[in-house]
Design a protein around this motif. Structure first.
Motif, mmCIF file in Angstrom:
data_model
loop_
_atom_site.group_PDB
_atom_site.id
_atom_site.type_symbol
_atom_site.label_atom_id
_atom_site.label_comp_id
_atom_site.label_asym_id
_atom_site.label_seq_id
_atom_site.Cartn_x
_atom_site.Cartn_y
_atom_site.Cartn_z
ATOM 1 N N ARG A 183 0.623 -1.356 -0.345
ATOM 2 C CA ARG A 183 -0.484 0.258 -0.732
ATOM 3 C C ARG A 183 1.681 1.125 -0.030
ATOM 4 O O ARG A 183 1.623 0.818 0.704
ATOM 5 C CB ARG A 183 -0.937 0.144 1.308
ATOM 6 C CG ARG A 183 -0.344 0.305 2.450
ATOM 7 C CD ARG A 183 -1.519 0.074 3.607
ATOM 8 N NE ARG A 183 -0.938 0.452 4.638
ATOM 9 C CZ ARG A 183 -0.364 -0.615 5.884
ATOM 10 N NH1 ARG A 183 0.317 -1.321 5.124
ATOM 11 N NH2 ARG A 183 0.035 0.111 6.702
ATOM 12 N N GLU A 188 -3.054 3.654 4.587
ATOM 13 C CA GLU A 188 -4.537 2.920 4.028
ATOM 14 C C GLU A 188 -5.200 0.978 4.765
ATOM 15 O O GLU A 188 -4.601 0.958 4.631
ATOM 16 C CB GLU A 188 -4.575 3.189 3.084
ATOM 17 C CG GLU A 188 -4.066 4.413 1.950
ATOM 18 C CD GLU A 188 -4.010 4.084 0.651
ATOM 19 O OE1 GLU A 188 -3.614 3.415 0.250
ATOM 20 O OE2 GLU A 188 -4.440 5.099 -0.329
ATOM 21 N N CYS A 189 -6.304 1.444 4.744
ATOM 22 C CA CYS A 189 -7.006 -0.151 5.124
ATOM 23 C C CYS A 189 -6.682 -0.961 6.131
ATOM 24 O O CYS A 189 -7.056 -1.991 6.155
ATOM 25 C CB CYS A 189 -7.117 -0.971 3.548
ATOM 26 S SG CYS A 189 -4.876 -1.802 2.794
ATOM 27 N N GLN A 205 -9.381 5.749 10.364
ATOM 28 C CA GLN A 205 -9.443 4.735 8.855
ATOM 29 C C GLN A 205 -11.244 3.987 8.940
ATOM 30 O O GLN A 205 -11.156 2.899 9.006
ATOM 31 C CB GLN A 205 -8.091 4.260 8.255
ATOM 32 C CG GLN A 205 -8.700 2.719 7.149
ATOM 33 C CD GLN A 205 -8.693 3.607 6.036
ATOM 34 O OE1 GLN A 205 -9.393 3.815 4.839
ATOM 35 N NE2 GLN A 205 -7.851 5.056 5.621
ATOM 36 N N CYS A 241 -8.280 -2.785 0.854
ATOM 37 C CA CYS A 241 -6.610 -2.497 -0.002
ATOM 38 C C CYS A 241 -6.313 -2.689 -1.429
ATOM 39 O O CYS A 241 -5.845 -2.024 -2.081
ATOM 40 C CB CYS A 241 -5.938 -3.712 0.720
ATOM 41 S SG CYS A 241 -5.023 -3.461 2.682
ATOM 42 N N THR A 244 -8.516 0.742 -3.097
ATOM 43 C CA THR A 244 -6.793 2.365 -2.345
ATOM 44 C C THR A 244 -5.619 2.012 -3.508
ATOM 45 O O THR A 244 -5.620 2.880 -3.370
ATOM 46 C CB THR A 244 -7.101 2.287 -1.082
ATOM 47 O OG1 THR A 244 -6.684 1.254 -0.623
ATOM 48 C CG2 THR A 244 -8.118 3.069 -0.400
#
Length: 581
Positions: A183, A188-189, A205, A241, A244
């Protein structure tokens, strides 16, 4: 992923995204600079302290303002901390490799004798004392003759099992850990990262719920390694994931998907289905009805491939398609209308007879727990109705699309807006005890906790407003026709929430004022009974155990969450599945 590389003073410093490219001046005064992806910015390699560099910038000199540096460069990648990525730290892995492996940016490299996506599965030769709690037998009889250390012998073990038993597919890492490893932005995620002490930093998140529930299942006493005795089968695809990363990861080719992240993600789920059909015998036992899939993105399982629709979908978006029989997102790349029925079929986004809406992830907030905001009494709740969030194009910095929130937030603001819009106007029916505003506040949770009713309306698909409302003890007012909220098909929503039809929006406040004090107190008391079902306490306590084991660290959030005892998200999921056995 790009780094400064050999020949620079800091070869492992990230050159993430637009850092290594020229910037053009803003098109309008005050606007953002635009990255020119065709022109490399070689100034990032400069050793001239008066030029905005990056790869040779000494952190101490930069912190002391002795050198110039390119501010658009940032420490985005996981495993590094500090403005100039000067401190290596722990990366985020699934269950942090259970203490039996090294976390390599998201992918667990297991120690000898340990297996699985989180290194939690021991080999036959490992010591039983090292086995994870979920796998340990309740009691075990060891033969008297144990002089030999290399010889294998049978042990008479009694394993105490908890129903429902859940088998977790060990999918290829392409579907989970490699997505974590690659990532581009550390937040993110995931639901956490690690600071310079390697201590946990919880994230905001919302999509972190997917990883939280995955980790809880892997470490739970309901997990089994024997698929033949399993009641349910969990298929761990991390779609948050995938999505994004879809726009900026070259190996996730969008070539055949016309820029649609929804289409790419459907393909991932289809590949996971193909894999378990070829490699495992379990799907055909029930045509997939005993399988569980997680879809965390804005419109949930709307883009699920037709082959898996018999299964249970864990989502945040419960659109039954009874009213909105089309994609509702205002973001075109996530739109699923163009996905052919040959791939998607004609299923709805949510089937309340088999699927479940789970709460979104909310950062463990020890301040709210200390203040007991969920328990704030009626007499301290002075605001009748409260909503704070993006209200669309009529307001400064509002989303420009008329289709954002299916127009619902815009209609509420038009009637009851308490902040002036671009034209300087308030809502037609604005009132002193009604707050509908797009203005951000540092006291958001406190303002929710001083309100009786709180608005729950969609954004690009689901939003986290239901969770905000419940966790601060406010009665949720749901305005989204035909779209289920968390647990709405298993809990009695009428006992703690209010549903308003979209065509009733002009009459919203009149409806709320009709509730007498007895009815209000009844709903508030029921919110207080269920609020912990909207917390991922199990996931938080797993992390607390890891922090204590590796660092001897017990922080305030760990203490506060250990004091909670009611059923959380994971416990609720287990109860729902147990009731269908």
């Amino acid at each position: 992923m790009c780094f400064c590389g050999e020949g620079t003073k800091y070869p492992n410093r990230p050159v993430a995204e637009g850092c290594g490219f020229k910037l053009n001046l803003p098109a309008q005064p005050g606007g953002p600079s635009l990255t020119d992806w065709t022109k490399p910015d070689l100034d990032i390699y400069t050793t001239n302290t008066s030029i905005r560099g990056w790869c040779n910038v000494d952190p101490a000199e930069a912190y002391a303002s002795k050198v110039q540096f390119k501010e658009e460069c940032d420490c985005k990648y996981d495993g590094l901390w500090g403005r100039f990525c000067e401190t290596p730290v722990e990366s985020v892995c699934i269950n942090q490799c259970s203490g039996n492996g090294q976390c390599r940016g998201g992918f667990c490299q297991c120690k000898r004798g340990w297996y699985g996506v989180d290194c939690s599965v021991p080999s036959a030769l490992s010591s039983i004392r090292e086995w994870p709690r979920w796998l340990r037998p309740a009691n075990i009889n060891v033969p008297d003759s144990t002089q030999t250390t290399e010889t294998l012998f049978n042990l008479n073990a009694v394993v105490q099992k908890k129903r429902p038993l859940i088998y977790v597919y060990d999918l290829p890492p392409d579907f989970n850990s490699l997505l974590l490893e690659g990532r581009h932005f550390k937040l993110e995620c995931v639901n956490r990262i690690y600071d310079h002490r390697n201590a946990t930093v919880w994230t905001d998140q919302l999509y972190g719920a997917q990883m939280a529930i995955y980790e809880s299942i892997l470490a739970s006493p309901y997990r089994t390694l024997n698929g033949e005795e399993a009641d349910y089968f969990f298929v761990p695809v991390l779609d948050s994931c995938i999505i994004t990363r879809a726009d900026d990861a070259p190996h996730l080719s969008m070539k055949d998907h016309h820029g649609l992240r929804s289409s790419l993600t459907l393909e991932f789920y289809k590949k996971a289905y193909d894999h378990i059909m070829v490699q495992y015998p379990y799907w055909n036992h029930s045509s997939g009805r005993d399988h569980i899939w997680s879809f965390s993105w804005d419109e949930g399982a709307c883009y699920a491939p037709k082959e898996i629709w018999n299964s249970m979908m864990l989502v945040h978006w419960g659109n039954t398609n009874s009213k909105y029989n089309h994609s509702t997102t205002a973001y075109w790349a996530d739109n699923w209308n163009q996905i052919s029925s040959q791939r998607r079929g004609s299923h709805p986004c949510f089937d309340p007879d088999k699927d479940l809406v789970l709460p979104a992830w909310k950062r463990p907030d020890e301040g709210s727990l200390n203040a007991k905001l969920w328990d704030r009494p009626r007499e301290e709740r002075k605001t009748l109705f409260y909503f704070n969030g993006n209200l669309g194009p009529a307001y400064e910095h509002g989303r420009p699309e008329a289709t954002y929130s299916m127009g619902i937030r815009q209609k509420v603001a038009e009637e009851f807006g308490s902040s002036p819009n671009k034209a300087g106007k308030l809502g037609k029916q604005h009132a002193e005890d009604v707050v509908v505003t797009p203005l951000r506040t540092d006291h958001y949770y406190e303002e929710l906790a001083t309100s009786v009713f709180c608005g729950v309306m969609p954004g690009d698909g689901w939003s986290g407003r239901m969770e905000d409302s419940i966790l601060q003890g406010c009665i949720p007012v749901v305005i989204q026709d035909g779209i289920y909220l968390p647990y709405e098909n298993v809990l009695n929503y009428e006992s703690f929430a209010v549903r308003i039809h979209e065509d009733e929006i002009p009459n919203l406040i009149n409806i709320l004022r009709r509730f007498n004090e007895t009815e209000v107190e009844f709903k508030l008391s029921n919110v207080r009974k269920i609020w912990q079902r909207f917390l991922y306490r199990d996931s938080v306590l797993l992390e607390a155990e890891r922090q204590n084991a590796t660092l001897g660290l017990v922080e305030n959030w760990a203490r506060k969450f250990s004091e909670l005892s009611e059923d959380d998200v994971f416990a609720t999921l287990v109860q729902v599945k147990n009731s269908t056995l």
